[in-house]
Design an enzyme around this catalytic site. Structure first.
Site, PDB file in Angstrom:
ATOM      1  N   GLY A 174       0.751  -1.265   0.000  1.00 17.29           N
ATOM      2  CA  GLY A 174       0.000   0.000   0.000  1.00 17.29           C
ATOM      3  C   GLY A 174       0.773   1.303   0.000  1.00 17.29           C
TER       4      GLY A 174
ATOM      5  N   SER B 227       1.605   8.247   1.927  1.00 16.74           N
ATOM      6  CA  SER B 227       0.998   6.981   2.349  1.00 16.74           C
ATOM      7  C   SER B 227       1.533   6.535   3.710  1.00 16.74           C
ATOM      8  CB  SER B 227       1.325   5.857   1.357  1.00 16.74           C
ATOM      9  OG  SER B 227       0.853   6.144   0.070  1.00 16.74           O
ATOM     10  N   ILE B 228       0.632   5.996   4.522  1.00 13.63           N
ATOM     11  CA  ILE B 228       1.056   5.473   5.827  1.00 13.63           C
ATOM     12  C   ILE B 228       2.056   4.332   5.602  1.00 13.63           C
ATOM     13  CG2 ILE B 228       0.249   4.369   7.943  1.00 13.63           C
ATOM     14  CD1 ILE B 228      -2.448   5.919   7.491  1.00 13.63           C
TER      15      ILE B 228
ATOM     16  N   ILE C 147      -4.347  -1.007   2.808  1.00 11.50           N
ATOM     17  CA  ILE C 147      -5.098  -0.981   1.551  1.00 11.50           C
ATOM     18  C   ILE C 147      -6.536  -0.562   1.827  1.00 11.50           C
ATOM     19  CG2 ILE C 147      -6.003  -2.414  -0.326  1.00 11.50           C
ATOM     20  CD1 ILE C 147      -3.639  -4.339   0.156  1.00 11.50           C
TER      21      ILE C 147
ATOM     22  N   TYR D 185     -10.232   2.236  10.800  1.00  7.25           N
ATOM     23  CA  TYR D 185     -10.698   3.569  11.208  1.00  7.25           C
ATOM     24  C   TYR D 185     -11.931   3.413  12.087  1.00  7.25           C
ATOM     25  CZ  TYR D 185     -12.371   8.272  11.146  1.00  7.25           C
ATOM     26  OH  TYR D 185     -12.812   9.491  11.553  1.00  7.25           O
TER      27      TYR D 185
ATOM     28  N   TYR E 192     -18.132   8.707   5.683  1.00  6.07           N
ATOM     29  CA  TYR E 192     -17.190   7.604   5.466  1.00  6.07           C
ATOM     30  C   TYR E 192     -17.833   6.498   4.619  1.00  6.07           C
ATOM     31  CZ  TYR E 192     -12.822   5.254   6.670  1.00  6.07           C
ATOM     32  OH  TYR E 192     -11.584   4.679   6.625  1.00  6.07           O
TER      33      TYR E 192
ATOM     34  N   LYS F  72     -14.468  -1.472   7.090  1.00 11.17           N
ATOM     35  CA  LYS F  72     -13.542  -1.485   8.232  1.00 11.17           C
ATOM     36  C   LYS F  72     -14.055  -2.427   9.331  1.00 11.17           C
ATOM     37  CE  LYS F  72     -10.277   1.198   6.755  1.00 11.17           C
ATOM     38  NZ  LYS F  72      -9.117   0.553   6.129  1.00 11.17           N
TER      39      LYS F  72
HETATM   40  P1  NAI Z   1      -3.107   5.619   0.352  1.00 12.63           P
HETATM   41  O1  NAI Z   1      -4.053   6.045  -0.712  1.00 12.63           O
HETATM   42  O2  NAI Z   1      -1.751   6.184   0.317  1.00 12.63           O
HETATM   43  O3  NAI Z   1      -3.036   4.018   0.436  1.00 12.63           O
HETATM   44  C1  NAI Z   1      -4.062   3.162  -0.002  1.00 12.63           C
HETATM   45  C2  NAI Z   1      -3.387   2.075  -0.810  1.00 12.63           C
HETATM   46  O4  NAI Z   1      -4.291   1.025  -1.186  1.00 12.63           O
HETATM   47  C3  NAI Z   1      -2.769   2.608  -2.109  1.00 12.63           C
HETATM   48  O5  NAI Z   1      -1.376   2.377  -2.123  1.00 12.63           O
HETATM   49  C4  NAI Z   1      -3.465   1.805  -3.165  1.00 12.63           C
HETATM   50  O6  NAI Z   1      -2.675   1.566  -4.311  1.00 12.63           O
HETATM   51  C5  NAI Z   1      -3.771   0.515  -2.400  1.00 12.63           C
HETATM   52  N1  NAI Z   1      -4.718  -0.334  -3.123  1.00 12.63           N
HETATM   53  C6  NAI Z   1      -5.932   0.030  -3.622  1.00 12.63           C
HETATM   54  N2  NAI Z   1      -6.467  -1.011  -4.308  1.00 12.63           N
HETATM   55  C7  NAI Z   1      -5.582  -2.044  -4.208  1.00 12.63           C
HETATM   56  C8  NAI Z   1      -5.566  -3.376  -4.707  1.00 12.63           C
HETATM   57  N3  NAI Z   1      -6.594  -3.874  -5.419  1.00 12.63           N
HETATM   58  N4  NAI Z   1      -4.487  -4.162  -4.439  1.00 12.63           N
HETATM   59  C9  NAI Z   1      -3.452  -3.678  -3.713  1.00 12.63           C
HETATM   60  N5  NAI Z   1      -3.405  -2.418  -3.218  1.00 12.63           N
HETATM   61  C10 NAI Z   1      -4.469  -1.613  -3.464  1.00 12.63           C
HETATM   62  O7  NAI Z   1      -3.836   6.044   1.727  1.00 12.63           O
HETATM   63  P2  NAI Z   1      -3.541   5.682   3.276  1.00 12.63           P
HETATM   64  O8  NAI Z   1      -4.317   6.662   4.050  1.00 12.63           O
HETATM   65  O9  NAI Z   1      -2.095   5.536   3.499  1.00 12.63           O
HETATM   66  O10 NAI Z   1      -4.284   4.281   3.442  1.00 12.63           O
HETATM   67  C11 NAI Z   1      -3.710   3.156   4.037  1.00 12.63           C
HETATM   68  C12 NAI Z   1      -4.690   2.470   4.963  1.00 12.63           C
HETATM   69  O11 NAI Z   1      -4.933   3.293   6.104  1.00 12.63           O
HETATM   70  C13 NAI Z   1      -6.057   2.171   4.345  1.00 12.63           C
HETATM   71  O12 NAI Z   1      -6.519   0.917   4.808  1.00 12.63           O
HETATM   72  C14 NAI Z   1      -6.908   3.280   4.932  1.00 12.63           C
HETATM   73  O13 NAI Z   1      -8.285   2.970   4.927  1.00 12.63           O
HETATM   74  C15 NAI Z   1      -6.324   3.332   6.326  1.00 12.63           C
HETATM   75  N6  NAI Z   1      -6.679   4.512   7.104  1.00 12.63           N
HETATM   76  C16 NAI Z   1      -6.473   5.756   6.575  1.00 12.63           C
HETATM   77  C17 NAI Z   1      -6.857   6.879   7.281  1.00 12.63           C
HETATM   78  C18 NAI Z   1      -6.716   8.237   6.675  1.00 12.63           C
HETATM   79  O14 NAI Z   1      -7.374   9.170   7.148  1.00 12.63           O
HETATM   80  N7  NAI Z   1      -5.864   8.398   5.670  1.00 12.63           N
HETATM   81  C19 NAI Z   1      -7.446   6.780   8.645  1.00 12.63           C
HETATM   82  C20 NAI Z   1      -7.547   5.424   9.128  1.00 12.63           C
HETATM   83  C21 NAI Z   1      -7.193   4.342   8.373  1.00 12.63           C
END
Ligand code: NAI
EC number: 1.3.1.9
Length: 272
Positions: free
Chosen positions: A15, A21-22, A95, A150, A160, A167
């Protein structure tokens, strides 16, 4: 600062799209802590994002995998063990994706094909990742698997949308699969419930700016950043948390236990 918490450990990090990205921050921290790992993302995200840059910084290889494809995941796990020279100690599932959110489809007016796709990507993929690792006996004993969640899994956050349900599903999979992984392979499985964070996925949620500001004012310690999340994840990958499993762990500056804060009340008190 590095404590060598992951020295000698091997991992897979899902991810990392760009430097917000986290997963990106977690990869940087895992590298600093002495861990070796493979980076992976969906092929289209690899093309659009900057993962190659991260691979260079951390001396890692990138293996494309759509996390909804069992074949891709099998290939990823096999290749990762070859590249890293042994079984895996830590895995980050970072993801999430909702087409309903992306296309502005309201929760009361879902396109169910999109809902299903979002559930597959955001929640069932976690089951698929773990089933692949479990069946190929790819995890070392005392390994650790973390997925990111989340608080909309427990409480209502209207915008959301269907990600709230995804989630809740994700957190349930962590407990259900975590039982078998713990019993059979001594592997722990947890979710971290993270503050709203400015990333590509986060910013896609309607009203995100207002929401992140509200959460900041509600939390006694303020919102947890992506690097805070990365640091917490490293502790869960380390040997310092060996018997923490089946948990949903809040990394949110205290938000989840708040009723109201002085800072939020101020907005509602009459100012004569
Ligand atoms: P991000 O957009 O940087 O990361 C999401 C990732 O999911 C991307 O790298 C994307 O390519 C990947 N992805 C999507 N479809 C995919 C697939 N079919 N196969 C493999 N990878 C796939 O955003 P972020 O925020 O870093 O998200 C990481 C996690 O953290 C997610 O689960 C998100 O729901 C969770 N999260 C994020 C929060 C926020 O406010 N940003 C808060 C709490 C949880």
């Amino acid at each position: 600062m590095s404590y060598n918490l992951l020295k000698g450990k091997r991992g897979i990090i899902f991810g990392a799209l760009d430097e917000n990205s986290i997963a990106w921050k977690t990869a940087i921290r895992a590298h600093e802590e002495g861990g070796a790992f493979v980076l992976t993302n969906a092929p289209v995200s690899i093309r659009m994002g900057q993962i190659d840059q991260l691979a260079k910084i951390t001396g890692s290889e990138v293996i494309p995998a759509d996390a909804t494809s069992e074949d891709d995941l099998k290939n990823l796990v096999e290749k990762s063990m070859e590249i890293l020279g042994g079984k895996i100690d830590f895995v980050l599932h970072s993801i999430g994706m909702s087409i309903n959110v992306r296309k502005g489809k309201h929760y009361t007016d879902q396109n169910y094909a999109w809902t299903q796709k979002g559930t597959d990507v955001s929640a069932i993929s976690f089951h698929k990742v773990m089933q692949t690792l479990y069946k190929s006996d790819a995890m070392n004993e005392w390994g650790s698997i973390v997925a990111l969640s989340y608080m909309a899994a427990q409480r209502v956050f209207p915008d959301y949308n269907d990600m709230a349900d995804n989630k809740a599903y994700l957190e349930s999979v962590a407990r259900s699969f975590g039982y078998f992984f713990g019993r059979d392979k001594k592997v722990r499985v947890n979710t971290i419930s993270q503050s709203p964070t400015a990333t590509t996925a986060g910013s896609g949620v309607k009203g995100f700016d207002g929401f992140i500001a509200y959460a900041e004012k509600m939390s006694p310690l303020g919102n947890a950043s992506a690097i805070d999340c990365a640091n917490y994840t490293i502790t869960l990958f380390s040997d310092l948390t060996k018997r923490v499993t089946l948990q949903n762990l809040y990394n949110d500056g205290g938000f989840s236990n708040m009723g109201v804060s002085d800072a939020v009340m101020e907005a509602f008190i009459d100012k004569q």
